[in-house]
Design a protein around this motif. Structure first.
Motif, mmCIF file in Angstrom:
data_model
loop_
_atom_site.group_PDB
_atom_site.id
_atom_site.type_symbol
_atom_site.label_atom_id
_atom_site.label_comp_id
_atom_site.label_asym_id
_atom_site.label_seq_id
_atom_site.Cartn_x
_atom_site.Cartn_y
_atom_site.Cartn_z
ATOM 1 N N ASN A 20 0.825 -1.206 0.000
ATOM 2 C CA ASN A 20 0.000 0.000 0.000
ATOM 3 C C ASN A 20 0.864 1.262 0.000
ATOM 4 O O ASN A 20 0.616 2.208 -0.755
ATOM 5 C CB ASN A 20 -0.917 0.028 1.222
ATOM 6 C CG ASN A 20 -2.026 -0.994 1.152
ATOM 7 O OD1 ASN A 20 -2.398 -1.442 0.067
ATOM 8 N ND2 ASN A 20 -2.559 -1.385 2.300
ATOM 9 N N ALA A 23 2.700 2.015 -3.242
ATOM 10 C CA ALA A 23 1.790 2.585 -4.241
ATOM 11 C C ALA A 23 1.424 4.025 -3.891
ATOM 12 O O ALA A 23 1.455 4.912 -4.756
ATOM 13 C CB ALA A 23 0.537 1.719 -4.352
ATOM 14 N N GLU A 24 1.075 4.269 -2.631
ATOM 15 C CA GLU A 24 0.655 5.608 -2.211
ATOM 16 C C GLU A 24 1.750 6.655 -2.417
ATOM 17 O O GLU A 24 1.491 7.779 -2.828
ATOM 18 C CB GLU A 24 0.265 5.593 -0.726
ATOM 19 C CG GLU A 24 -1.059 4.947 -0.434
ATOM 20 C CD GLU A 24 -1.299 4.848 1.062
ATOM 21 O OE1 GLU A 24 -0.601 5.541 1.824
ATOM 22 O OE2 GLU A 24 -2.180 4.075 1.461
ATOM 23 N N GLU A 26 4.087 6.486 -4.496
ATOM 24 C CA GLU A 26 4.542 6.439 -5.885
ATOM 25 C C GLU A 26 6.042 6.161 -5.954
ATOM 26 O O GLU A 26 6.798 6.825 -6.668
ATOM 27 C CB GLU A 26 4.173 7.739 -6.615
ATOM 28 C CG GLU A 26 2.672 7.963 -6.674
ATOM 29 C CD GLU A 26 2.286 9.223 -7.428
ATOM 30 O OE1 GLU A 26 3.180 10.073 -7.649
ATOM 31 O OE2 GLU A 26 1.118 9.361 -7.804
ATOM 32 N N GLU A 46 -3.544 -7.379 -4.040
ATOM 33 C CA GLU A 46 -3.562 -6.119 -4.781
ATOM 34 C C GLU A 46 -2.357 -5.262 -4.418
ATOM 35 O O GLU A 46 -1.945 -5.188 -3.258
ATOM 36 C CB GLU A 46 -4.852 -5.346 -4.499
ATOM 37 C CG GLU A 46 -5.016 -4.112 -5.385
ATOM 38 C CD GLU A 46 -6.365 -3.433 -5.233
ATOM 39 O OE1 GLU A 46 -6.627 -2.479 -5.972
ATOM 40 O OE2 GLU A 46 -7.147 -3.862 -4.362
ATOM 41 N N GLU A 49 -3.878 0.455 -4.134
ATOM 42 C CA GLU A 49 -5.209 0.630 -4.720
ATOM 43 C C GLU A 49 -5.086 0.894 -6.210
ATOM 44 O O GLU A 49 -5.906 1.581 -6.814
ATOM 45 C CB GLU A 49 -5.941 1.782 -4.028
ATOM 46 C CG GLU A 49 -6.230 1.503 -2.548
ATOM 47 C CD GLU A 49 -6.977 2.630 -1.873
ATOM 48 O OE1 GLU A 49 -7.240 3.650 -2.544
ATOM 49 O OE2 GLU A 49 -7.301 2.492 -0.680
ATOM 50 N N THR A 50 -4.052 0.319 -6.816
ATOM 51 C CA THR A 50 -3.809 0.527 -8.242
ATOM 52 C C THR A 50 -4.701 -0.337 -9.115
ATOM 53 O O THR A 50 -4.804 -0.113 -10.318
ATOM 54 C CB THR A 50 -2.336 0.211 -8.581
ATOM 55 O OG1 THR A 50 -2.089 -1.186 -8.304
ATOM 56 C CG2 THR A 50 -1.389 1.058 -7.734
ATOM 57 N N ARG A 52 -3.958 -3.288 -9.706
ATOM 58 C CA ARG A 52 -3.043 -4.283 -10.243
ATOM 59 C C ARG A 52 -2.911 -5.435 -9.254
ATOM 60 O O ARG A 52 -2.630 -5.223 -8.072
ATOM 61 C CB ARG A 52 -1.679 -3.632 -10.487
ATOM 62 C CG ARG A 52 -0.616 -4.549 -11.031
ATOM 63 C CD ARG A 52 0.661 -3.742 -11.239
ATOM 64 N NE ARG A 52 1.816 -4.590 -11.467
ATOM 65 C CZ ARG A 52 3.062 -4.151 -11.462
ATOM 66 N NH1 ARG A 52 3.301 -2.871 -11.247
ATOM 67 N NH2 ARG A 52 4.056 -4.985 -11.665
#
Length: 341
Positions: A20, A23-24, A26, A46, A49-50, A52
């Protein structure tokens, strides 16, 4: 051009949070691999929250060759066996377990506190992530130590059950439900009932009567912040799902007022000062969940010692205490050593 990143223990609470946070924030990833034990092989997880989905790979067969960074959150046994394998393949390991923390050839890093120590990673290509309760405390202590030099720390922790993993969270939920309906609340994960109770016991007992969790706070604070600081800790498990709290008493070499401390903390990296001397003018665990900051409240002078202060410190233990700090270490590593693009 990004980094090829492995998350080991990806199906656990902290492993999922690592995905998470990557992703957040970046984090510049070219490829991400989710790795876990054989029983999780083939399941999908996952990536933040992409949208993907990553298929979980078996740690026993995973080849770390060609991967840049491995974020480990699978416990000491896995770190001991697979950490050196990853490092031998040229993949830098950032380990969340306690296994490497006190190794003199492994830097123990909180980026807001001792970023320069990361330069020692080349000795073993392994970097250690500190204990969750230590991480948030040293973020709050560092700017105050720089200003007035801390001599002694007395800390009592109020640690959430998520620090004991998914089994700890499940036990609190099930015991709470069972108590309401009149069923048994026998402990399985913890040594005593955790629902509607507090347990002054985290990790195993040592010969001197302290617990290993308390010992970790002492030795890790010294390694990260200053070996001269005296630390004593009492670590307590409380019926909170996520978020560790700490009551911290400090004794300084130099004079420092509560107002000065507040002004310093207000500008400190990683710290969020919420300190209004009124009802609700402080932060509690439920309010810190999902946030990366270390929240400080209740800053006040302690008249019982010279140059004394007391404060209240709260943080999401799955974030700053584990996943976020690991990703911040990866970011620091990228800036200082593994530049790409």
């Amino acid at each position: 051009m990004g980094y090829r990143v492995v998350v080991v223990g990806a199906t656990g609470n902290v492993g999922r949070e690592m995905l998470n946070v990557l992703a957040e924030r970046e984090f510049p990833v070219e490829e991400v691999a989710a790795v876990a034990s054989p029983r999780s092989t083939g399941t999908e997880i996952e990536f933040g929250e992409t949208g993907r989905m990553l298929k979980v790979k078996n740690i026993e067969h995973f080849d770390f060759t060609g991967w840049d960074i491995a974020l480990f959150s699978a416990g000491s046994t896995v770190a001991k066996e697979y950490g050196p394998r990853a490092a031998a393949a040229g993949c830098v390991v950032i380990d969340n377990s306690s296994y490497y923390r006190m190794d003199p050839d492994v830097p123990l890093i909180v980026p807001e506190v001792n970023p320069e120590a990361i330069d020692g990673y080349k000795a073993k290509l392994i970097i250690a992530n500190p204990n969750c309760s230590t991480a948030q405390m040293v973020v709050a202590l560092k700017p105050l130590h720089d200003a007035a030099k801390i001599k002694r720390v007395v800390v009592s922790t109020y640690q959430s059950v998520s620090g004991a993993g998914k089994d700890g969270m499940d036990e609190l939920f099930e015991q709470s439900r069972n108590i309401f309906v009149g069923d048994s609340a026998e402990p399985k994960k913890f040594t005593k009932q955790i629902a509607f109770n507090v347990i002054p016991h985290i990790d195993s007992f040592l010969d001197d009567g302290s617990t290993k969790e308390e010992w970790k706070m002492v030795v890790e604070t010294k390694k990260i912040l200053d070996p001269k600081i005296k630390v004593t800790a009492t670590c307590v498990r409380v019926p909170v799902f996520v978020g560790h709290s700490e009551s911290i008493n400090l004794e300084f070499e130099d004079e420092i007022s509560a107002q000065e401390a507040q002004d310093i903390l207000r500008e400190a990296p990683g710290v969020m000062l919420v300190d209004k001397r009124e009802d609700g003018g402080y932060v509690t665990p439920v309010e810190c969940v999902g946030d990366g900051a270390t929240f400080v409240s209740r800053v006040r002078e302690d008249p019982t010692v010279d140059n004394g202060l007391s404060l209240w410190c709260v943080s999401d233990n799955l974030r700053k205490g584990a996943a976020l700090n690991a990703v911040q270490i990866a970011e620091l590593l990228g800036r200082r050593h593994l530049k790409k693009g």
